[in-house]
Design a protein around this motif. Structure first.
Motif, PDB file in Angstrom:
ATOM      1  N   LEU A  32       0.834  -1.214   0.000  1.00 44.90           N
ATOM      2  CA  LEU A  32       0.000   0.000   0.000  1.00 44.90           C
ATOM      3  C   LEU A  32       0.868   1.263   0.000  1.00 44.90           C
ATOM      4  O   LEU A  32       0.591   2.223  -0.727  1.00 44.90           O
ATOM      5  CB  LEU A  32      -0.928   0.012   1.221  1.00 44.90           C
ATOM      6  N   GLY A  33       1.933   1.250   0.812  1.00 48.64           N
ATOM      7  CA  GLY A  33       2.813   2.430   0.888  1.00 48.64           C
ATOM      8  C   GLY A  33       3.532   2.667  -0.427  1.00 48.64           C
ATOM      9  O   GLY A  33       3.615   3.800  -0.916  1.00 48.64           O
ATOM     10  N   GLY A  34       4.052   1.594  -1.016  1.00 50.06           N
ATOM     11  CA  GLY A  34       4.859   1.733  -2.235  1.00 50.06           C
ATOM     12  C   GLY A  34       4.006   2.047  -3.454  1.00 50.06           C
ATOM     13  O   GLY A  34       4.287   2.996  -4.194  1.00 50.06           O
ATOM     14  N   ALA A  35       2.922   1.278  -3.676  1.00 52.66           N
ATOM     15  CA  ALA A  35       2.172   1.414  -4.933  1.00 52.66           C
ATOM     16  C   ALA A  35       1.174   2.572  -4.892  1.00 52.66           C
ATOM     17  O   ALA A  35       0.820   3.112  -5.934  1.00 52.66           O
ATOM     18  CB  ALA A  35       1.430   0.109  -5.228  1.00 52.66           C
ATOM     19  N   PHE A  36       0.715   2.952  -3.700  1.00 46.91           N
ATOM     20  CA  PHE A  36      -0.337   3.985  -3.639  1.00 46.91           C
ATOM     21  C   PHE A  36       0.104   5.211  -2.848  1.00 46.91           C
ATOM     22  O   PHE A  36      -0.707   6.096  -2.563  1.00 46.91           O
ATOM     23  CB  PHE A  36      -1.627   3.386  -3.042  1.00 46.91           C
ATOM     24  N   ASP A  37       1.398   5.222  -2.486  1.00 47.64           N
ATOM     25  CA  ASP A  37       1.997   6.383  -1.837  1.00 47.64           C
ATOM     26  C   ASP A  37       1.209   6.807  -0.586  1.00 47.64           C
ATOM     27  O   ASP A  37       0.971   7.991  -0.360  1.00 47.64           O
ATOM     28  CB  ASP A  37       2.074   7.549  -2.847  1.00 47.64           C
TER      29      ASP A  37
END
Ligand code: NAD
Length: 363
Positions: free
Chosen positions: A243-248
């Motif tokens: 979630l952090g990486g792909a959706f910032d």
């Protein structure tokens, strides 16, 4: 009993109001004469308070969350250009993360002075981001040789950030209970971490200048990170990493939101972990304990508040499914992940996750 546990070598000091003297002592132990101090511009005031007695200080303030590779490269070049022999970081997980990026390629020792409850200072995990993709790795060179926990430096951390960061610490503890290298030692640290965070965070929410509450939260955050570094990433961390990486999405808030859904999803299949987590919260069930605390703290409740849309769920499920740890107490299907993310996106009652008729344990 049959397990293999690794303990990471690190000197840890807790001393409210004493960071300046402690830091000078730790740097002197390393016989350092040129010190790179990493602290963001926002942390400049707090850093000033503690670095006054250090020799040959070079200040570096380009700190960016999730450590973009270009930022890491500039910091590494500056460390070499200034011929420093130790890196000191003052700040949250972002400052520590940059110090780790420097240590990863230079081998320089780090002395960390954390000012949030992120816990990065107690792990040998590094993270770098390039083109919206976060890469993490494990390397003992990035583990700070010394950590100085001075609760007075955290008094300025706003309640909202303290709560998100502290619940991120709880996530380290709870996920450790079923992570790939979960063992009796990291389990004991995790349970004590839950107890300390559950005691410290409400005290901070009531009075942000409560030093004993801040100390409990720092102590819990440290234990949580040691447990996490030892046990590895469980289902919760795999979900949040995607979630952090792909959706910032913001780091601490994402963890604080997703945690109750993973706990509710796993708890029926992990009765011993569930019992110990409940007991650490002083509650009848683990989910009730976490939910009661989250309500008391007004912790983040829904991923849509951070920009995660229901139309993002399928993409997230596709990325999470291949990285689900085989150690998870329950098998995880695409449909399970869809339900979990849907509930977390909308902020619905996590207890609905425990009533899945398909819930079954691996054993
Ligand atoms: P952060 O370091 O970006 O700090 C969040 C905000 O709080 C910033 O604006 C900062 O200036 C402010 N702040 C920090 N201390 C303060 C204080 N005492 N008073 C007032 N304001 C203060 O965020 P974070 O949540 O501490 O760390 C998140 C980062 O750490 C993420 O990149 C995450 O991936 C990383 N992390 C890494 C590990 C690991 O083991 N490698 C573990 C946990 C977190």
């Amino acid at each position: 009993m049959r397990f293999e546990h690794e303990t990471l070598p690190q000197r840890v000091c807790f001393a409210a109001g004493e960071a300046k003297a402690m830091l000078a002592g730790k740097v002197a132990r390393l016989h350092a004469s040129r010190v790179m101090v990493i602290a963001s511009a926002a942390e400049a005031g707090r850093a000033e308070q503690v670095i006054a007695d250090l020799p040959g200080v070079y200040r570096h303030d380009e700190v960016v969350m999730h450590v973009p590779v270009s930022v890491a490269e500039r910091a590494r070049a500056a460390a070499i250009a200034h011929d420093v022999d130790v890196v000191v970081c003052v700040g949250g997980g972002s400052a520590t993360g940059l110090a780790k990026a420097v240590a990863l390629t230079t081998g320089l020792p780090i002395v960390a002075v954390p000012t949030t409850y992120a816990g990065s200072e107690a792990t040998n995990v590094w993270g770098l981001t390039e083109a919206s993709r976060k890469t993490t790795g494990v390397d003992d060179r990035v583990l700070p040789v010394s950590v100085i926990y001075d609760a007075e430096l955290t008094l300025s951390l706003p309640v909202e950030l303290s709560v998100a960061s502290g619940v991120n610490g709880l996530a380290h503890c709870i996920d450790s209970m079923w992570a790939p290298r979960a063992d009796p030692i990291n389990g004991a640290l995790a349970v004590e971490g839950i107890r300390a965070l559950a005691a410290g965070l409400p005290a901070i929410a009531t009075d942000p200048h409560n030093v004993p509450g801040r100390e409990q939260a720092l102590y819990g955050a440290y234990l949580s990170a040691v447990a996490f570094a030892s046990a590895g990433s469980g289902l919760h961390h795999k979900i949040c990493h995607v979630l952090g990486g792909a959706f910032d999405l913001p780091h601490a808030q994402t963890h604080a939101t997703v945690l109750p859904y993973v706990l509710a999803f796993n708890s029926a299949a992990a009765p011993e972990a569930e019992r110990r987590i409940a007991s650490a919260f002083g509650a009848s069930t683990a989910v009730d304990g976490l939910e009661r605390l989250r309500q008391q703290l007004a912790a983040p409740t829904a991923l849509h508040d951070y920009g995660f849309r229901s139309t993002d769920i399928d993409q997230a499920v596709e990325a999470i499914l291949p990285v689900v740890p085989t150690s998870n107490p329950r098998p995880v299907t695409a449909e399970d992940l869809r339900r979990l993310l849907d509930a977390a996106q909308r902020g619905s009652d996590p207890r609905t996750m425990t009533t899945n008729p398909n819930a079954r344990s691996r054993s």
